[in-house]
Design a protein around this motif. Structure first.
Motif, PDB file in Angstrom:
ATOM      1  N   VAL A  96       0.852  -1.188   0.000  1.00  0.00           N
ATOM      2  CA  VAL A  96       0.000   0.000   0.000  1.00  0.00           C
ATOM      3  C   VAL A  96       0.889   1.240   0.000  1.00  0.00           C
ATOM      4  CG1 VAL A  96      -1.756   1.299   1.267  1.00  0.00           C
ATOM      5  CG2 VAL A  96      -1.828  -1.214   1.230  1.00  0.00           C
ATOM      6  N   PHE A 100      -2.827   7.113   1.695  1.00  0.00           N
ATOM      7  CA  PHE A 100      -3.875   6.134   1.424  1.00  0.00           C
ATOM      8  C   PHE A 100      -5.103   6.492   2.248  1.00  0.00           C
ATOM      9  CE2 PHE A 100      -1.086   4.684   4.788  1.00  0.00           C
ATOM     10  CZ  PHE A 100      -1.973   4.453   5.822  1.00  0.00           C
ATOM     11  N   ARG A 101      -6.229   5.952   1.869  1.00  0.00           N
ATOM     12  CA  ARG A 101      -7.447   6.104   2.670  1.00  0.00           C
ATOM     13  C   ARG A 101      -7.444   5.045   3.756  1.00  0.00           C
ATOM     14  NH1 ARG A 101      -9.182   7.082  -2.631  1.00  0.00           N
ATOM     15  NH2 ARG A 101     -10.221   9.109  -2.933  1.00  0.00           N
ATOM     16  N   GLU A 104      -9.563   2.022   3.179  1.00  0.00           N
ATOM     17  CA  GLU A 104      -9.013   1.070   2.206  1.00  0.00           C
ATOM     18  C   GLU A 104      -7.966   0.172   2.858  1.00  0.00           C
ATOM     19  OE1 GLU A 104      -6.314   0.882  -1.870  1.00  0.00           O
ATOM     20  OE2 GLU A 104      -6.994   2.828  -1.098  1.00  0.00           O
ATOM     21  N   ALA A 107      -9.601  -2.399   4.981  1.00  0.00           N
ATOM     22  CA  ALA A 107     -10.202  -3.435   4.132  1.00  0.00           C
ATOM     23  C   ALA A 107      -9.133  -4.395   3.614  1.00  0.00           C
ATOM     24  CB  ALA A 107     -10.951  -2.798   2.968  1.00  0.00           C
ATOM     25  N   ARG A 108      -7.976  -3.851   3.248  1.00  0.00           N
ATOM     26  CA  ARG A 108      -6.892  -4.704   2.769  1.00  0.00           C
ATOM     27  C   ARG A 108      -6.367  -5.610   3.882  1.00  0.00           C
ATOM     28  NH1 ARG A 108      -4.072  -3.476  -2.050  1.00  0.00           N
ATOM     29  NH2 ARG A 108      -5.023  -1.775  -3.248  1.00  0.00           N
ATOM     30  N   ASP A 189      -9.625 -11.341  -3.591  1.00  0.00           N
ATOM     31  CA  ASP A 189     -10.069 -10.100  -4.228  1.00  0.00           C
ATOM     32  C   ASP A 189      -9.870 -10.222  -5.729  1.00  0.00           C
ATOM     33  OD1 ASP A 189     -10.600  -7.565  -5.110  1.00  0.00           O
ATOM     34  OD2 ASP A 189      -9.092  -6.563  -3.882  1.00  0.00           O
ATOM     35  N   SER A 195      -2.839  -4.487  -9.409  1.00  0.00           N
ATOM     36  CA  SER A 195      -1.659  -4.367  -8.558  1.00  0.00           C
ATOM     37  C   SER A 195      -0.471  -5.149  -9.085  1.00  0.00           C
ATOM     38  CB  SER A 195      -1.981  -4.858  -7.141  1.00  0.00           C
ATOM     39  OG  SER A 195      -2.085  -6.269  -7.141  1.00  0.00           O
TER      40      SER A 195
END
Length: 238
Positions: A96, A100-101, A104, A107-108, A189, A195
């Motif tokens: 990541v 970043f949010r 997110e 969630a990752r 996912d 990615s």
């Protein structure tokens, strides 16, 4: 769950620690590589910044992977493609880039924990029941139950994720698997394709085994277990 947060920036560490605590995790922060190595055995998962004051983060990642198999996500400002590829090849489960949010990242984390919990067990071999005995193709043997790979009788060390990909293909060697299917089963996912994680791990399998045809590319669709010959040096593009 206990998180090891390897981050030398106080503000970032506080923000990440608060977000993880709100999700019910306990957090131990390590601001230096030495502290990370000392406490990694306690961790259920690891968040790793690469910009540490005492050791390059990629080198720390390699050292952590020799002593710990916990899910690990790199969280860093390094966005160069070479760093991303090296991080994934060194054993990171995800990468990541800052900024970043927070939602997110959380969630990752949930996705990585879910898929590593599934893939590290026998279910990584798939529902076909092939996990009970080794699969042979050419001079390569994949022991799905023992999670080992040999080439011409020589042990080959793959990262956990590389083995998961190879085992998934070996469990159903006659089938062609779409990228989305592999990403969904191994990464949890199906939209992770952007990615490049799957491509990096396939390249790692080919390079480490020295059998580029071991994973056959079906262009525009996905991958299949191949039939490598000793000393093959093709591009595996099949």
């Amino acid at each position: 769950m206990h998180a090891l947060l390897v981050e030398d920036d106080d503000r970032m560490a506080q923000a990440l620690g608060t977000a993880l605590a709100q999700r019910g995790h306990t957090v131990r922060r390590a601001g230096r590589a030495l502290d990370a190595l000392r406490h990694v055995h306690e961790a259920d998962f690891v968040l790793l910044d690469l910009g540490l004051p005492d050791l390059d983060g990629l080198e720390l990642l390699r050292r952590l992977r020799t002593v710990c198999d916990a899910p690990l996500i790199v969280v860093t400002a390094r966005c160069d493609e070479r760093d991303i590829v090296q991080g994934l090849r060194a054993g990171a489960d995800d990468y990541v880039v800052k900024p970043f949010r927070m939602a997110e990242l959380i969630a990752r984390i949930d996705t990585v924990r879910r898929r590593t919990g599934i893939a590290s067990g026998r279910s990584a071999a798939g529902p076909s029941g092939a996990g009970g005995r080794p699969v042979r193709t050419g001079d390569v043997e994949v022991d799905l139950a023992g999670r080992t790979v040999t080439v011409a009788g020589r042990d080959v060390r793959l990262t956990r994720r590389e083995f998961d990909v190879l085992a998934f293909l070996a469990a159903r060697p006659d089938e062609v698997h779409s990228r989305e299917e592999i990403l969904d089963r191994i990464w949890g996912d199906a939209f992770l394709g952007a990615s490049r994680s799957l491509d990096v791990h396939v390249a790692g399998i080919r390079a480490k085994t020295g059998r580029s045809a071991l994973v056959r590319t079906v262009r525009g669709f996905g991958y299949q277990l191949g039939s490598p010959a000793a000393g093959d040096e093709g591009d595996g593009g099949g």
